[in-house]
Design a protein around this motif. Structure first.
Motif, PDB file in Angstrom:
ATOM      1  N   LEU A 286       0.980  -1.223   0.061  1.00 48.98           N
ATOM      2  CA  LEU A 286       0.030   0.201   0.025  1.00 48.98           C
ATOM      3  C   LEU A 286       0.849   1.176   0.013  1.00 48.98           C
ATOM      4  CD1 LEU A 286      -2.923  -0.553   2.453  1.00 48.98           C
ATOM      5  CD2 LEU A 286      -3.160  -0.473   0.072  1.00 48.98           C
ATOM      6  N   ARG A 287       0.862   1.948  -1.091  1.00 43.64           N
ATOM      7  CA  ARG A 287       1.724   3.219  -1.420  1.00 43.64           C
ATOM      8  C   ARG A 287       1.015   4.446  -0.632  1.00 43.64           C
ATOM      9  NH1 ARG A 287       6.416   2.619  -3.641  1.00 43.64           N
ATOM     10  NH2 ARG A 287       6.389   4.598  -4.163  1.00 43.64           N
ATOM     11  N   GLY A 288       1.483   5.659  -0.586  1.00 46.87           N
ATOM     12  CA  GLY A 288       1.094   6.769  -0.031  1.00 46.87           C
ATOM     13  C   GLY A 288      -0.014   7.387  -0.889  1.00 46.87           C
ATOM     14  N   GLU A 289      -0.847   7.780   0.025  1.00 42.12           N
ATOM     15  CA  GLU A 289      -2.292   8.244  -0.467  1.00 42.12           C
ATOM     16  C   GLU A 289      -2.192   9.324  -1.462  1.00 42.12           C
ATOM     17  OE1 GLU A 289      -3.826   9.995   3.878  1.00 42.12           O
ATOM     18  OE2 GLU A 289      -5.265   9.307   2.243  1.00 42.12           O
ATOM     19  N   ASP A 290      -1.013  10.159  -1.207  1.00 41.13           N
ATOM     20  CA  ASP A 290      -0.996  11.254  -2.141  1.00 41.13           C
ATOM     21  C   ASP A 290      -0.657  10.977  -3.648  1.00 41.13           C
ATOM     22  OD1 ASP A 290       0.607  13.594   0.051  1.00 41.13           O
ATOM     23  OD2 ASP A 290      -1.497  12.921   0.021  1.00 41.13           O
ATOM     24  N   GLU A 291      -0.227   9.604  -3.806  1.00 43.10           N
ATOM     25  CA  GLU A 291      -0.182   9.419  -5.259  1.00 43.10           C
ATOM     26  C   GLU A 291      -1.156   9.325  -5.973  1.00 43.10           C
ATOM     27  OE1 GLU A 291       3.928   6.596  -4.508  1.00 43.10           O
ATOM     28  OE2 GLU A 291       2.192   5.671  -5.410  1.00 43.10           O
ATOM     29  N   VAL A 292      -2.491   9.119  -5.230  1.00 44.77           N
ATOM     30  CA  VAL A 292      -3.660   9.233  -5.914  1.00 44.77           C
ATOM     31  C   VAL A 292      -4.404  10.141  -5.797  1.00 44.77           C
ATOM     32  CG1 VAL A 292      -4.020   6.603  -6.122  1.00 44.77           C
ATOM     33  CG2 VAL A 292      -4.671   7.783  -4.083  1.00 44.77           C
ATOM     34  N   LEU A 293      -4.080  11.274  -4.973  1.00 50.16           N
ATOM     35  CA  LEU A 293      -4.808  12.509  -4.595  1.00 50.16           C
ATOM     36  C   LEU A 293      -4.204  13.847  -5.327  1.00 50.16           C
ATOM     37  CD1 LEU A 293      -5.283  11.949  -0.553  1.00 50.16           C
ATOM     38  CD2 LEU A 293      -7.085  11.592  -2.383  1.00 50.16           C
ATOM     39  N   GLU A 294      -3.010  13.336  -5.702  1.00 46.67           N
ATOM     40  CA  GLU A 294      -2.086  14.632  -6.371  1.00 46.67           C
ATOM     41  C   GLU A 294      -1.826  14.166  -7.558  1.00 46.67           C
ATOM     42  OE1 GLU A 294      -0.298  16.219  -2.154  1.00 46.67           O
ATOM     43  OE2 GLU A 294       1.004  15.636  -3.857  1.00 46.67           O
ATOM     44  N   TRP A 295      -1.543  15.229  -8.638  1.00 48.69           N
ATOM     45  CA  TRP A 295      -0.872  14.883  -9.585  1.00 48.69           C
ATOM     46  C   TRP A 295       0.309  16.035  -9.852  1.00 48.69           C
ATOM     47  CZ3 TRP A 295       1.665  11.489 -11.932  1.00 48.69           C
ATOM     48  CH2 TRP A 295       2.268  11.687 -13.157  1.00 48.69           C
ATOM     49  N   ALA A 296       1.437  15.659  -9.925  1.00 51.42           N
ATOM     50  CA  ALA A 296       2.629  16.696 -10.277  1.00 51.42           C
ATOM     51  C   ALA A 296       2.743  17.496  -9.031  1.00 51.42           C
ATOM     52  CB  ALA A 296       2.441  17.525 -11.334  1.00 51.42           C
ATOM     53  N   ALA A 297       2.390  17.008  -7.925  1.00 47.98           N
ATOM     54  CA  ALA A 297       2.385  17.762  -6.785  1.00 47.98           C
ATOM     55  C   ALA A 297       1.359  18.915  -6.538  1.00 47.98           C
ATOM     56  CB  ALA A 297       3.584  18.646  -6.165  1.00 47.98           C
ATOM     57  N   VAL A 298       0.151  18.779  -7.564  1.00 46.55           N
ATOM     58  CA  VAL A 298      -0.990  19.594  -7.272  1.00 46.55           C
ATOM     59  C   VAL A 298      -2.062  18.704  -6.786  1.00 46.55           C
ATOM     60  CG1 VAL A 298      -2.741  20.996  -8.671  1.00 46.55           C
ATOM     61  CG2 VAL A 298       0.003  20.911  -9.132  1.00 46.55           C
ATOM     62  N   ARG A 299      -2.781  19.073  -6.008  1.00 45.09           N
ATOM     63  CA  ARG A 299      -3.917  18.330  -5.331  1.00 45.09           C
ATOM     64  C   ARG A 299      -4.896  18.294  -6.395  1.00 45.09           C
ATOM     65  NH1 ARG A 299      -4.941  15.802  -0.202  1.00 45.09           N
ATOM     66  NH2 ARG A 299      -7.158  15.279  -0.034  1.00 45.09           N
ATOM     67  N   THR A 300      -5.817  17.154  -6.599  1.00 43.73           N
ATOM     68  CA  THR A 300      -6.660  16.813  -7.662  1.00 43.73           C
ATOM     69  C   THR A 300      -8.043  16.629  -7.036  1.00 43.73           C
ATOM     70  OG1 THR A 300      -5.706  14.709  -7.786  1.00 43.73           O
ATOM     71  CG2 THR A 300      -5.117  16.349  -9.569  1.00 43.73           C
ATOM     72  N   ALA A 301      -7.883  16.009  -5.907  1.00 43.65           N
ATOM     73  CA  ALA A 301      -9.104  15.405  -4.930  1.00 43.65           C
ATOM     74  C   ALA A 301      -9.413  16.543  -3.976  1.00 43.65           C
ATOM     75  CB  ALA A 301      -9.009  14.179  -4.372  1.00 43.65           C
ATOM     76  N   PRO A 302     -10.810  16.723  -3.461  1.00 44.67           N
ATOM     77  CA  PRO A 302     -11.000  17.613  -2.334  1.00 44.67           C
ATOM     78  C   PRO A 302     -10.018  17.104  -1.226  1.00 44.67           C
ATOM     79  CG  PRO A 302     -12.833  16.488  -3.376  1.00 44.67           C
ATOM     80  CD  PRO A 302     -11.834  15.881  -3.769  1.00 44.67           C
ATOM     81  N   LYS A 303      -9.744  18.213  -0.289  1.00 40.29           N
ATOM     82  CA  LYS A 303      -8.959  18.177   0.764  1.00 40.29           C
ATOM     83  C   LYS A 303      -9.389  16.931   1.815  1.00 40.29           C
ATOM     84  CE  LYS A 303     -10.432  22.317   3.265  1.00 40.29           C
ATOM     85  NZ  LYS A 303     -11.593  21.598   3.726  1.00 40.29           N
ATOM     86  N   GLU A 304     -10.770  16.745   1.777  1.00 41.30           N
ATOM     87  CA  GLU A 304     -11.130  15.889   2.679  1.00 41.30           C
ATOM     88  C   GLU A 304     -11.280  14.418   2.249  1.00 41.30           C
ATOM     89  OE1 GLU A 304     -13.310  19.928   2.725  1.00 41.30           O
ATOM     90  OE2 GLU A 304     -12.863  18.555   1.442  1.00 41.30           O
TER      91      GLU A 304
END
Ligand SMILES: CSC[C@H]1O[C@H](OP(=O)(O)O)[C@H](O)[C@@H]1O
Length: 343
Positions: A286-304
């Protein structure tokens, strides 16, 4: 991939790794001289792909010995540092197998360790070449050689993921060399895009016609009859033929089963783990959740939102039409087991 490039290479006193986090836009090599840097490189996927990780781990034993000489480590400390390398990523069994193999020479010293690591690297390339021929022969016999094939692959299984040539992409390279590839559909392979960044880069280097597609397009492409066969790699193959591979693979296998086309897994026997009875026993990283919540260090999903990021999934052996290893092709879905290649 130009043949003079190697994903993993020994410089004489350090490891040279192609930095796969910056491809395809930059082709850079990083020099690894200590255990911390190697563990980091494996965990950040600077080096990635089960066989390539295995080769890096094999040379990592030499790296720990040399660092130990520089820093005055006792044998116990060196062994403990080797264990950190061995455990750097949990799913690809090649890492453990290759480190354990080189450790059988540990007490003989650095030259013996390096000789064994070089053998691991050499044998992987030889295995991949053999797999390429077995897999190409099997596909042409199964699908027919009257016209070039339309293939689909997932993640990256080329020279970048191995000590050279590639596993599934090695079969595709072999078919291309025989003039038997019409097109390759390369799944982009979210979230780290090994397909659109790495497989596409290798296919461009080789001049192999291809499309990059969204992972979500794979099943429709298959069910619309646009693919003759899918071929993927593996990170760990259980004794019953269940196969762990990059997340998204099992969806490809299910679509192939429904479409009635071959789903092939190509992997060296160093990926087979007879001590793991079935896919249920394979540890999925299981890898870090930011890999699916961000792209190129920009948040793509809601912060919640939370992220669920399994790096692999397990394809049941009943969906594996053929397992291509350096010893031939096993029809796993018909009951032939990986162990049949190891006896
Ligand atoms: C011949 S590569 C095997 C395997 O490794 C890849 O995973 P990762 O990119 O996370 O190292 C992918 O699952 C390939 O199929």
């Amino acid at each position: 991939m130009p043949q003079e490039l190697r994903a993993v290479d020994w410089t004489g006193n350090s490891l040279a790794l192609i930095d796969q986090t910056v491809l395809p836009h930059r082709a850079e090599t990083v020099e690894i001289r200590d255990v911390d840097a190697l563990v980091d490189a494996i965990q950040r996927l600077v080096v990635r792909g089960a066989p390539a990780i295995g080769a890096a781990g094999a040379y990592g034993v030499a790296l720990a010995l040399l660092q130990g000489e520089r820093e005055g480590w006792d044998t116990g400390r060196v062994r403990a540092e080797v264990a950190r390398i061995r455990e750097a990523r949990p799913t690809a069994v090649n890492l453990m197998v290759c480190v354990d193999r080189v450790m059988t020479r540990f007490d003989e010293g650095i030259e013996a360790v390096l000789a064994e690591a070089a053998a691991v690297q050499r044998e992987d390339v030889e295995a991949n070449r053999a797999m390429g021929a077995y897999g190409a022969d099997w596909l042409l016999k199964r699908v027919g050689a009257d016209r070039p094939l339309r293939l689909l692959t997932h993640c990256n299984t080329g020279a970048l993921a191995t000590a050279g040539w590639g596993t599934a992409l090695g079969v595709i390279r072999e078919l291309h060399a025989r003039g038997q590839v019409e097109v390759v559909y390369a799944d982009e392979t979210r979230p780290l895009l090994q397909g659109s960044r790495l497989t596409a880069w290798e296919l461009v280097q080789e001049g192999i016609p291809h499309y990059v597609q969204a992972d979500g397009a794979a099943a429709g492409t298959i069910l619309r009859g646009e693919v003759d066969a899918a071929i993927v790699g593996a990170d760990r193959i259980a004794a019953n033929g269940d196969t762990a591979n990059k997340v998204g693979t099992v969806g490809v296998a299910l679509a192939c089963a429904d479409a009635g086309i071959p789903f092939l897994v190509a992997a060296p026997t160093t990926t087979v783990d007879l001590s793991t009875a079935s896919g249920a026993d394979i540890h999925i990283e299981l890898r870090g959740e930011d890999e699916v919540l961000e792209w190129a260090a920009v948040r793509t999903a809601p912060k919640e939102s939370r992220g669920h990021n399994p790096a692999f999934d397990v394809t049941p052996g009943r969906l594996v039409t053929g397992l291509v290893t350096e010893r031939g092709v096993l029809t796993v879905s018909a009951g032939e087991l990986p162990g049949d290649h190891l006896r």
